[in-house]
Enzyme design. Structure first.
Site, short mmCIF file in Angstrom:
data_model
loop_
_atom_site.label_atom_id
_atom_site.label_comp_id
_atom_site.label_asym_id
_atom_site.label_seq_id
_atom_site.Cartn_x
_atom_site.Cartn_y
_atom_site.Cartn_z
N GLY A 159 -28.19 94.91 51.56
CA GLY A 159 -27.22 95.51 52.48
C GLY A 159 -25.81 95.52 51.92
N ARG A 213 -22.09 98.60 52.61
CA ARG A 213 -20.89 98.60 53.47
C ARG A 213 -20.72 97.20 54.08
NH1 ARG A 213 -23.45 100.25 58.59
NH2 ARG A 213 -25.60 100.76 58.07
N THR A 222 -30.33 101.37 52.18
CA THR A 222 -31.61 101.94 52.64
C THR A 222 -31.79 103.39 52.18
OG1 THR A 222 -30.62 102.65 54.72
CG2 THR A 222 -31.66 100.48 54.71
N ASN A 256 -28.36 89.40 53.07
CA ASN A 256 -27.26 89.79 53.96
C ASN A 256 -27.65 90.86 54.98
OD1 ASN A 256 -24.30 90.46 54.68
ND2 ASN A 256 -25.11 92.39 53.85
N SER A 297 -25.49 84.05 61.94
CA SER A 297 -24.46 84.54 62.86
C SER A 297 -24.11 83.41 63.81
CB SER A 297 -24.98 85.72 63.67
OG SER A 297 -24.08 85.99 64.74
N TYR A 306 -31.84 89.58 68.33
CA TYR A 306 -30.94 89.30 67.19
C TYR A 306 -30.70 87.79 67.06
CZ TYR A 306 -26.58 89.63 64.44
OH TYR A 306 -25.60 89.49 63.48
N LYS A 358 -31.56 85.23 63.97
CA LYS A 358 -30.55 84.45 63.24
C LYS A 358 -30.80 82.95 63.35
CE LYS A 358 -28.20 87.93 61.65
NZ LYS A 358 -28.24 88.22 60.20
P1 NAP Z 1 -23.31 96.63 58.67
O1 NAP Z 1 -21.91 97.02 58.37
O2 NAP Z 1 -24.03 97.26 59.82
O3 NAP Z 1 -24.20 96.84 57.31
C1 NAP Z 1 -25.57 96.55 57.33
C2 NAP Z 1 -26.12 96.62 55.93
O4 NAP Z 1 -27.54 96.32 56.01
C3 NAP Z 1 -26.00 98.01 55.31
O5 NAP Z 1 -25.79 97.87 53.94
C4 NAP Z 1 -27.38 98.62 55.59
O6 NAP Z 1 -27.76 99.60 54.65
C5 NAP Z 1 -28.29 97.40 55.45
N1 NAP Z 1 -29.54 97.59 56.20
C6 NAP Z 1 -29.69 97.97 57.49
N2 NAP Z 1 -31.00 98.05 57.81
C7 NAP Z 1 -31.69 97.70 56.70
C8 NAP Z 1 -33.06 97.60 56.38
N3 NAP Z 1 -34.02 97.87 57.27
N4 NAP Z 1 -33.42 97.23 55.13
C9 NAP Z 1 -32.48 96.94 54.20
N5 NAP Z 1 -31.16 97.03 54.43
C10 NAP Z 1 -30.76 97.39 55.67
O7 NAP Z 1 -23.46 95.06 58.89
P2 NAP Z 1 -22.38 93.88 58.70
O8 NAP Z 1 -21.56 93.79 59.90
O9 NAP Z 1 -21.76 93.99 57.36
O10 NAP Z 1 -23.39 92.62 58.73
C11 NAP Z 1 -23.96 92.07 57.55
C12 NAP Z 1 -24.71 90.81 57.96
O11 NAP Z 1 -23.82 89.92 58.60
C13 NAP Z 1 -25.85 91.06 58.95
O12 NAP Z 1 -26.92 90.21 58.67
C14 NAP Z 1 -25.24 90.69 60.28
O13 NAP Z 1 -26.21 90.28 61.20
C15 NAP Z 1 -24.33 89.54 59.87
N6 NAP Z 1 -23.24 89.30 60.80
C16 NAP Z 1 -22.26 90.24 61.03
C17 NAP Z 1 -21.26 89.95 61.92
C18 NAP Z 1 -20.13 90.91 62.21
O14 NAP Z 1 -19.29 90.58 63.08
N7 NAP Z 1 -20.05 92.04 61.56
C19 NAP Z 1 -21.23 88.73 62.60
C20 NAP Z 1 -22.24 87.81 62.36
C21 NAP Z 1 -23.24 88.10 61.45
P3 NAP Z 1 -27.43 101.21 54.92
O15 NAP Z 1 -25.96 101.39 54.64
O16 NAP Z 1 -28.30 101.91 53.97
O17 NAP Z 1 -27.78 101.45 56.36
#
Ligand code: NAP
Length: 243
Positions: free
Chosen positions: A11, A14, A36, A85, A137, A150, A154
């Site tokens: 992931g 972005r 993806t 990630n 998370s 979710y 986690k």
């Molecule tokens: P995001 O901006 O939505 O990016 C998600 C990433 O995961 C993208 O690169 C996406 O690829 C990839 N992805 C989605 N579905 C997938 C699949 N089926 N197989 C492989 N890759 C996949 O997410 P983020 O906010 O950066 O979050 C990253 C991690 O941190 C996640 O595990 C999330 O749960 C955790 N997190 C985030 C937050 C927050 O506040 N943002 C808080 C706590 C935890 P594509 O670009 O190709 O779709």
């Protein structure tokens, strides 16, 4: 072939994953980042330049994962740093949650980490050194209404982290999790203004976190200096939750 240690970041197209990829490059690793889609993978290759490349990897598809690993093997040394990630949300109150919403989130966030970690671990065992870092998370401990799927994924990842840490500690491999709070990415963009305002009121540091703050924590856990930390979850949440 690069003589740097390879790090795999799922992931990385972005959000937090893209920041982690850059932080690991800055720390001296050669980074393979996944998306993806083909355009996502090309975008990662362009962003990494000589410091790594992008690949298509879909966490719910074991065959696709095997294909991605054979591409890695053909091009670089197998990763000794793995950052699980990638993750998704499909929010709904439990009474309204469909089987598909439940399963898709568990299958991507939790089963996906299993599918990627198992084959990568073999190389780490051989090298007698490795770092596995799972993206948890804050809600994995707090709970969150509308996110039972979710949160279960986690919390499950944290248990996975502790068990695996015990299994591989004697081989010089550490396994930890990072639990971000409320970080500005596409994932949090989907929250309503009301949800964001409510969350902000509860954060003692009074702001959202940024991607670099999470990425730096991951880079620390990947470093030699973090070699005596294993089975832990580091919270990066502005004081939102303490245990
Ligand atoms: P995001 O901006 O939505 O990016 C998600 C990433 O995961 C993208 O690169 C996406 O690829 C990839 N992805 C989605 N579905 C997938 C699949 N089926 N197989 C492989 N890759 C996949 O997410 P983020 O906010 O950066 O979050 C990253 C991690 O941190 C996640 O595990 C999330 O749960 C955790 N997190 C985030 C937050 C927050 O506040 N943002 C808080 C706590 C935890 P594509 O670009 O190709 O779709």
């Amino acid at each position: 072939m690069s003589d740097r240690v390879t790090a795999l970041v799922t992931g990385a197209s972005r959000g937090i994953g893209a920041g982690v990829a850059q932080a690991l490059v800055a720390a001296g690793f050669y980074v393979v980042g996944t998306a993806t889609s083909e355009p996502g993978s090309e975008q990662i290759s362009a962003a990494l330049g000589d410091d790594g490349f992008g690949l298509v990897l879909k966490l719910q598809d074991s065959e696709n994962i095997a294909g991605a690993f054979s591409q890695i093997k053909d091009r670089v040394a197998m990763p000794l740093v793995l950052v699980n990630n990638a993750g998704i949300t499909k929010d709904n109150l439990l009474l309204r949650m469909s089987d598909a919403e439940w399963s898709e989130v568990i299958d991507t966030n939790l089963n996906g980490a299993f599918r990627v970690t198992k084959p990568i671990l073999r190389g780490m065992l051989k090298a007698r050194w490795g770092r596995v870092i799972n993206m948890g998370s804050v809600v994995g401990r707090m709970g969150n209404p509308g996110q039972a799927n979710y949160v279960a994924s986690k919390a499950g990842l944290e248990g996975f982290t502790r068990s695996l840490a015990l299994e591989v500690a004697s081989r010089g491999i550490t396994v930890n999790a990072v639990a971000p709070g409320f970080i500005a990415t596409d994932m949090t963009d989907s929250l309503t203004l009301e949800q964001s305002a409510m969350m902000m009121e509860r954060i003692p540091l009074g702001r959202m976190g940024n991607v670099q703050e999470v990425a730096a924590t991951v880079a620390f856990l990947a470093s030699e200096n973090a070699g005596y930390i294993t089975g832990q979850t580091l919270q990066v949440n502005g004081g939102l939750h303490f245990v």
